[in-house]
Design a protein around this motif. Structure first.
Motif, PDB file in Angstrom:
ATOM      1  N   VAL A   1       0.843  -1.187   0.000  1.00  0.00           N
ATOM      2  CA  VAL A   1       0.000   0.000   0.000  1.00  0.00           C
ATOM      3  C   VAL A   1       0.884   1.245   0.000  1.00  0.00           C
ATOM      4  CG1 VAL A   1      -1.828  -1.227   1.231  1.00  0.00           C
ATOM      5  CG2 VAL A   1      -0.188   0.143   2.524  1.00  0.00           C
ATOM      6  N   TYR A   2       0.278   2.364  -0.298  1.00  0.00           N
ATOM      7  CA  TYR A   2       1.008   3.627  -0.381  1.00  0.00           C
ATOM      8  C   TYR A   2       0.573   4.539   0.753  1.00  0.00           C
ATOM      9  CZ  TYR A   2       2.408   8.198  -2.347  1.00  0.00           C
ATOM     10  OH  TYR A   2       2.943   9.444  -2.549  1.00  0.00           O
ATOM     11  N   VAL A   3       1.538   5.068   1.501  1.00  0.00           N
ATOM     12  CA  VAL A   3       1.241   6.015   2.576  1.00  0.00           C
ATOM     13  C   VAL A   3       2.257   7.151   2.519  1.00  0.00           C
ATOM     14  CG1 VAL A   3       0.930   6.358   5.060  1.00  0.00           C
ATOM     15  CG2 VAL A   3       0.357   4.150   4.039  1.00  0.00           C
ATOM     16  N   ASN A   4       1.782   8.311   2.115  1.00  0.00           N
ATOM     17  CA  ASN A   4       2.625   9.517   2.148  1.00  0.00           C
ATOM     18  C   ASN A   4       4.000   9.329   1.516  1.00  0.00           C
ATOM     19  OD1 ASN A   4       0.631  11.073   3.411  1.00  0.00           O
ATOM     20  ND2 ASN A   4       1.273  10.410   5.448  1.00  0.00           N
ATOM     21  N   GLY A   5       4.001   8.790   0.316  1.00  0.00           N
ATOM     22  CA  GLY A   5       5.248   8.669  -0.436  1.00  0.00           C
ATOM     23  C   GLY A   5       5.976   7.349  -0.279  1.00  0.00           C
TER      24      GLY A   5
ATOM     25  N   LYS B   1       2.308   1.805 -10.058  1.00  0.00           N
ATOM     26  CA  LYS B   1       3.244   0.951  -9.314  1.00  0.00           C
ATOM     27  C   LYS B   1       2.485  -0.005  -8.393  1.00  0.00           C
ATOM     28  CE  LYS B   1       7.181   1.059  -6.100  1.00  0.00           C
ATOM     29  NZ  LYS B   1       7.757  -0.171  -6.692  1.00  0.00           N
ATOM     30  N   LEU B   2       1.427   0.480  -7.733  1.00  0.00           N
ATOM     31  CA  LEU B   2       0.627  -0.391  -6.865  1.00  0.00           C
ATOM     32  C   LEU B   2      -0.023  -1.513  -7.665  1.00  0.00           C
ATOM     33  CD1 LEU B   2      -1.177   2.126  -4.455  1.00  0.00           C
ATOM     34  CD2 LEU B   2       0.579   0.451  -3.845  1.00  0.00           C
ATOM     35  N   ILE B   3      -0.552  -1.171  -8.837  1.00  0.00           N
ATOM     36  CA  ILE B   3      -1.159  -2.190  -9.692  1.00  0.00           C
ATOM     37  C   ILE B   3      -0.125  -3.258 -10.055  1.00  0.00           C
ATOM     38  CG2 ILE B   3      -2.133  -2.603 -11.991  1.00  0.00           C
ATOM     39  CD1 ILE B   3      -3.408   0.217 -11.749  1.00  0.00           C
TER      40      ILE B   3
ATOM     41  N   MET C   1      -3.170   5.148  -0.535  1.00  0.00           N
ATOM     42  CA  MET C   1      -3.721   4.417  -1.674  1.00  0.00           C
ATOM     43  C   MET C   1      -3.533   2.913  -1.471  1.00  0.00           C
ATOM     44  SD  MET C   1      -2.699   6.581  -5.109  1.00  0.00           S
ATOM     45  CE  MET C   1      -1.057   7.139  -4.646  1.00  0.00           C
ATOM     46  N   PHE C   2      -4.504   2.146  -1.961  1.00  0.00           N
ATOM     47  CA  PHE C   2      -4.357   0.690  -1.940  1.00  0.00           C
ATOM     48  C   PHE C   2      -5.167   0.085  -3.074  1.00  0.00           C
ATOM     49  CE2 PHE C   2      -7.821   1.651   1.076  1.00  0.00           C
ATOM     50  CZ  PHE C   2      -8.856   0.872   0.567  1.00  0.00           C
ATOM     51  N   THR C   3      -4.884  -1.164  -3.399  1.00  0.00           N
ATOM     52  CA  THR C   3      -5.575  -1.874  -4.475  1.00  0.00           C
ATOM     53  C   THR C   3      -6.491  -2.950  -3.899  1.00  0.00           C
ATOM     54  OG1 THR C   3      -3.789  -3.484  -4.692  1.00  0.00           O
ATOM     55  CG2 THR C   3      -3.678  -1.524  -6.102  1.00  0.00           C
ATOM     56  N   GLN C   4      -7.479  -3.327  -4.702  1.00  0.00           N
ATOM     57  CA  GLN C   4      -8.330  -4.482  -4.400  1.00  0.00           C
ATOM     58  C   GLN C   4      -8.509  -5.268  -5.692  1.00  0.00           C
ATOM     59  OE1 GLN C   4     -11.694  -2.195  -2.696  1.00  0.00           O
ATOM     60  NE2 GLN C   4     -11.470  -3.469  -0.883  1.00  0.00           N
ATOM     61  N   SER C   5      -8.189  -6.531  -5.661  1.00  0.00           N
ATOM     62  CA  SER C   5      -8.433  -7.394  -6.818  1.00  0.00           C
ATOM     63  C   SER C   5      -9.845  -7.961  -6.724  1.00  0.00           C
ATOM     64  CB  SER C   5      -7.413  -8.536  -6.871  1.00  0.00           C
ATOM     65  OG  SER C   5      -6.132  -8.047  -7.208  1.00  0.00           O
ATOM     66  N   LYS C   6     -10.619  -7.830  -7.780  1.00  0.00           N
ATOM     67  CA  LYS C   6     -11.978  -8.378  -7.798  1.00  0.00           C
ATOM     68  C   LYS C   6     -12.438  -8.487  -9.242  1.00  0.00           C
ATOM     69  CE  LYS C   6     -15.442  -5.780  -6.674  1.00  0.00           C
ATOM     70  NZ  LYS C   6     -16.385  -4.906  -5.969  1.00  0.00           N
ATOM     71  N   PRO C   7     -13.298  -9.467  -9.548  1.00  0.00           N
ATOM     72  CA  PRO C   7     -13.797  -9.605 -10.923  1.00  0.00           C
ATOM     73  C   PRO C   7     -14.767  -8.484 -11.263  1.00  0.00           C
ATOM     74  CG  PRO C   7     -14.865 -11.195  -9.482  1.00  0.00           C
ATOM     75  CD  PRO C   7     -13.792 -10.534  -8.668  1.00  0.00           C
ATOM     76  N   LEU C   8     -14.554  -7.837 -12.393  1.00  0.00           N
ATOM     77  CA  LEU C   8     -15.427  -6.763 -12.846  1.00  0.00           C
ATOM     78  C   LEU C   8     -16.174  -7.128 -14.128  1.00  0.00           C
ATOM     79  CD1 LEU C   8     -13.047  -3.690 -12.317  1.00  0.00           C
ATOM     80  CD2 LEU C   8     -14.739  -4.604 -10.715  1.00  0.00           C
ATOM     81  N   LEU C   9     -15.474  -7.801 -15.030  1.00  0.00           N
ATOM     82  CA  LEU C   9     -16.079  -8.116 -16.326  1.00  0.00           C
ATOM     83  C   LEU C   9     -17.114  -9.224 -16.218  1.00  0.00           C
ATOM     84  CD1 LEU C   9     -12.952  -8.007 -18.676  1.00  0.00           C
ATOM     85  CD2 LEU C   9     -14.690  -6.243 -18.333  1.00  0.00           C
TER      86      LEU C   9
END
Length: 283
Positions: free
Chosen positions: A5-9, A77-79, A114-122
């Motif tokens: 995850v991203y925290v303040n740089g 970069k997070l992706i 910032m953070f990511t979440q993997s989940k089905p969208l299509l």
């Protein structure tokens, strides 16, 4: 496996991510956020989300934490670091950390997380069957056009909807007109084939997916009316749907226990979903 995850740089494992207990996002919900979708490892409509982020920041007299280029580089970069093919990137900016005081502090550096979440969208099975909604009073604050992190009432409304056996709630103003869903913009398709959705104002979020879908509908020569509509109009509609960054175009097939038309996703809804996904995948 832990997410990065991203925290303040800094890019850190999620268990090591920390912000101050004096952060105003924690103490006052003094913060804004955006959620961008990821398809095929690429951001969708991210430029629009950045424009709306600045609008929210400006409305709250809040400074941007860094440049848009730095934010997007961190999102990418997070992706990559989290190997996200389909999912979301969540971005939150708060006014920063300062001793607790209702007045805005001066010369405080904003917090950016910032953070990511993997989940089905299509291949979301919900899109094949549609969802059900119940109507509830809209008890949120009056500046719903600002995408703040103050989301307690939408959480309460969603839980009440689930307790009533529905998937979500569509919220109503004091005049009995639907504003939007707990986390999405609401639409109907009349029996004349006209797409109806509430006009932009302080009453609703200015949805990025909303804007994209209405643009697609206009190019497809579909008729659009931007005006309030009632639950009775939903019950008499040919179709209903909602839009959001995480669900794209999602059919709504039941409201307050009553089927909308035949209780199945409608043709125009399915057409708009397919067209939006195609454009999103092709950039």
């Amino acid at each position: 496996m832990s997410r990065i995850v991203y925290v303040n740089g800094a890019f850190v494992p999620e268990e090591d991510a920390k912000i101050s207990v004096f952060d105003r996002g924690f103490l006052f919900a003094d913060g804004v956020y955006e959620v961008s979708s990821v398809l095929d490892g690429k951001l969708v409509d991210n430029a629009g989300h950045m424009v709306r982020l600045h609008r929210s920041l400006n409305e709250l007299d809040m400074a941007a934490p860094c440049s848009d280029e730095e934010i997007e580089a961190a999102q990418i970069k997070l992706i990559q670091d989290n190997h996200v093919v389909e999912g979301l990137v969540y971005l939150q900016v708060t006014r920063g950390a300062a001793d607790r005081d209702f007045a805005y502090p001066k010369n405080v550096k904003p917090t950016l997380v910032m953070f990511t979440q993997s989940k089905p969208l299509l291949n979301d099975p919900t899109a094949d069957n549609g969802i059900s909604v119940v109507t509830l009073p809209d008890l949120r604050w009056g500046r719903r056009d600002i995408k703040t992190v103050g989301l307690l009432y939408p959480c309460m409304a969603k839980m009440e909807a689930k307790a009533k056996g529905a998937n979500d709630a569509w919220l109503m103003d004091d005049n009995g007109f639907i504003t939007e869903g707990t986390s999405n913009n609401a639409y109907i398709v009349t029996k004349d084939g006209i797409i109806v959705t509430r006009q932009l104002s302080n009453d609703i979020l200015h949805g990025i997916t909303r804007k994209a879908v209405l643009t697609i509908a206009k190019k497809a020569n579909l008729k659009i009316e931007e005006r309030p509509f009632t639950p009775a109009e939903v019950q008499n509609a040919q179709e209903a749907f909602f839009t959001s960054a995480s669900a794209f175009v999602m059919p709504v097939v039941k409201i307050d226990g009553q089927d909308i038309a035949n209780g199945k996703p409608g043709r125009i809804t399915q057409q708009l979903r397919e067209m939006y996904i195609k454009i999103a995948q092709n950039g």
